[in-house]
Scaffold this motif. Structure first.
Motif, mmCIF file in Angstrom:
data_model
loop_
_atom_site.group_PDB
_atom_site.id
_atom_site.type_symbol
_atom_site.label_atom_id
_atom_site.label_comp_id
_atom_site.label_asym_id
_atom_site.label_seq_id
_atom_site.Cartn_x
_atom_site.Cartn_y
_atom_site.Cartn_z
ATOM 1 N N GLU A 164 -6.284 -2.215 -2.714
ATOM 2 C CA GLU A 164 -7.495 -1.626 -2.133
ATOM 3 C C GLU A 164 -8.597 -1.590 -3.181
ATOM 4 O O GLU A 164 -8.433 -0.975 -4.246
ATOM 5 N N GLN A 165 -9.707 -2.256 -2.888
ATOM 6 C CA GLN A 165 -10.849 -2.282 -3.793
ATOM 7 C C GLN A 165 -12.127 -2.086 -2.997
ATOM 8 O O GLN A 165 -12.401 -2.818 -2.057
ATOM 9 N N THR A 221 0.288 0.506 -2.535
ATOM 10 C CA THR A 221 -1.098 0.074 -2.667
ATOM 11 C C THR A 221 -1.606 0.213 -4.096
ATOM 12 O O THR A 221 -1.486 1.278 -4.716
ATOM 13 N N LYS A 235 -4.585 4.703 7.071
ATOM 14 C CA LYS A 235 -3.578 4.231 6.115
ATOM 15 C C LYS A 235 -2.563 3.340 6.841
ATOM 16 O O LYS A 235 -1.850 3.809 7.735
ATOM 17 N N ALA A 248 0.393 5.303 -1.300
ATOM 18 C CA ALA A 248 0.151 5.097 -2.731
ATOM 19 C C ALA A 248 1.229 4.224 -3.359
ATOM 20 O O ALA A 248 0.957 3.445 -4.284
ATOM 21 N N ILE A 260 -4.773 0.719 -6.155
ATOM 22 C CA ILE A 260 -6.135 1.199 -5.948
ATOM 23 C C ILE A 260 -6.976 0.757 -7.137
ATOM 24 O O ILE A 260 -6.721 1.145 -8.277
#
Length: 511
Positions: free
Chosen positions: A6-7, A487, A405, A484, A489
């Motif tokens: 995720e960006q 993913t 999510k 989390a 981040i």
């Protein structure tokens, strides 16, 4: 192992995760999540998409149907703008999912209906799109027919209108072969052309009539507020339903957005603005024709017959362009994707486009547009009652149940967390059925007529609430910790070296 990155609010698969899905029977090149590089649509791209889709003959003539039912011009335009502001809400909410996770509509539907159950909302959307595809081909064919009749002896050819229709239908199918990226390019240059042509038509009408004409000064035919609202609410549902289709499959385009800001700004300006402006042009030009020709001419193709051949030619090009930009964007992508989702390894987007064209003929568009009350109350209102509950389920699932999510790789597994029971999420099916049945009662119980008159709105709210309640303990939901754990981040890096540095900090085992 981390499977997604995720960006800046956009999630993509890691290289290893993407490689692991290569053999999935639920994935092909069109259904896979987009890569970071493919997120390149700007606010202008989304604006031009909506301008190209909204400028079409059904938009031009929409206000005419409301005026024929008793509204004055400003009541009709306000109803149209209000309906589009309302439908803009689910459009933006569902686009968010497509932008963040890069998934098309049929894959998004797997999230809330299951790996097999996703065919239910996908096919429902496809059937409506095929009907619209046929309607726009019919209008475009009629414009071509008018051009040929005015310039040749075309009217002496047996079945000339249907010949023109099938020729334009074939053109649409051929153009659709090129896919969604070609749509972006076509809409980018077509949008300003269509706006200029629409404004030129308005300027001609005002100049030739010496003003706007009598229609803009005509009063409403309603004698009381009760009479007005009896027509207003079903008419509002009809205008909402006009784009309730795109509110569902907008992730097909949102998945290419450069950012959430780009899609929000582009769509918020273009959708209600273009629908209101072009509907007003339709009313104003038609009002002027009463002064110029002594009769109200709502059909642009019929209006063209009063012009010199060169103007007819330019006008026909405009109508063809308007019908084409609307069709390939609004009415091909959804059913083509639905067809692909049925058999990802065998059916391509091009094959889905052909299936869409054939299905549109079965829908008999010449019948759907033959009677204005049948068009607004039966066709638009009927499919609004079907798509409203699906919109409610989609929004509730993404925003309330899962809180944005998702596990991307699980959407491409027939045995993953989104497969539910044998591929079907019964909770979504229950919510859909109830959301359809309750408004449907309004057709049979006189005291509940308001439910049917507002079927899209009630269906969306009812199904969304029921679905949220039924899914409150569902094991398919991701906790913050689970999200989390899968993913990476990342903050937006400024240089290539920053990208490498971020990856090193995350650790190879997490990338």
């Amino acid at each position: 192992m981390k499977t997604q990155v995720e960006q800046d609010g956009i999630v993509t698969l890691t290289g290893e995760a993407a490689e692991s899905l290569k053999d999935s029977h639920m994935l092909n090149e069109d259904l896979r999540p987009t890569t970071r590089a493919e997120h390149h649509w700007t606010a202008y791209n989304f604006s031009s998409l909506w301008v190209g889709m909204c400028i079409c003959i059904p938009t031009y003539t929409m206000a005419s149907g409301l005026i024929a039912l008793g509204m004055n011009w400003w009541q009709a335009i306000v109803t149209i703008i209000l309906g589009n502001l309302i439908v803009l809400i689910p459009v933006l909410l569902n686009t968010h999912a497509g932008t963040k996770f890069g998934i098309p509509y049929p894959v998004f539907a797997r999230l809330w209906f299951g790996s097999k159950g996703a065919h239910i909302p996908a096919i429902a959307r496809a059937i409506v799109a095929a009907a619209w595809f046929g309607i726009n081909c019919w209008y475009g064919g009629a414009a071509i027919d008018t051009l040929l009749v005015s310039m040749t002896g075309w009217e002496h050819v047996g079945g000339h209108l249907f010949i023109a229709f099938f020729a334009f239908w074939l053109l649409n199918v051929v153009v659709a072969y090129r896919g969604p990226e070609s749509i972006r390019k076509m809409e980018s240059w077509a949008a300003p052309v269509l706006i200029v042509m629409g404004l030129a038509l308005l300027i001609w009408a005002i100049t030739a009539a010496g003003g706007m004409g009598p229609m803009l000064s005509a009063p409403s035919k309603f004698q009381s507020a009760g009479e007005f609202f009896t027509i207003f609410f079903p008419a509002l549902t009809g205008t909402i339903a006009f784009w309730a289709t795109l509110a569902l499959n907008i992730p097909d385009f949102g998945r290419y957005a450069k950012s959430q800001k780009a899609q929000v700004i582009g769509q918020s300006i273009a959708l209600p603005g273009t629908m209101g402006l072009f509907s007003f042009i339709g009313v104003a030009v038609t009002s002027a024709t009463v002064v110029i020709y002594g009769q109200a001419i709502w059909d642009p193709a019929a209006l063209m017959a009063h012009f010199p051949p060169f103007v007819i030619f330019i006008g026909t090009i405009g109508i063809i362009l308007a019908a084409l930009t609307t069709n390939v964007a609004a009415n091909v992508v959804a059913p083509a994707r639905a067809a692909e989702n049925l058999w990802p390894r065998k059916i391509t987007f091009a094959g889905g486009a052909v299936i869409t064209g054939l299905l549109s003929l079965v829908m008999q568009p010449w019948y759907l547009v033959g009677d204005i009350s049948n068009y607004i109350f039966v066709f638009l209102g009927g499919y609004g009652a079907l798509l409203g509950p699906i919109d409610g389920i989609a929004i509730a699932d993404y925003w309330l149940v899962r809180k944005r999510k998702l596990a991307l790789t699980e959407l491409y597994s027939s045995t993953g967390r989104y497969s539910y029971a044998s591929g079907f999420n019964r909770n979504s099916i229950y919510a859909l059925v109830i959301g359809i049945i309750i408004p449907l009662l309004g057709l049979f119980v006189p005291g509940l007529r308001f439910l049917w008159d507002n079927a899209w709105t009630f269906g969306l709210i009812i199904s969304g609430c029921i679905y949220t309640y039924l899914m409150r303990q569902d094991p398919s939901k991701l906790s913050d910790e689970e999200y989390a754990s899968m993913t990476v981040i990342m903050n937006a890096p400024k240089t290539a070296s920053d990208v490498t540095g971020n990856m090193i900090k995350q650790g190879p085992e997490n990338i």
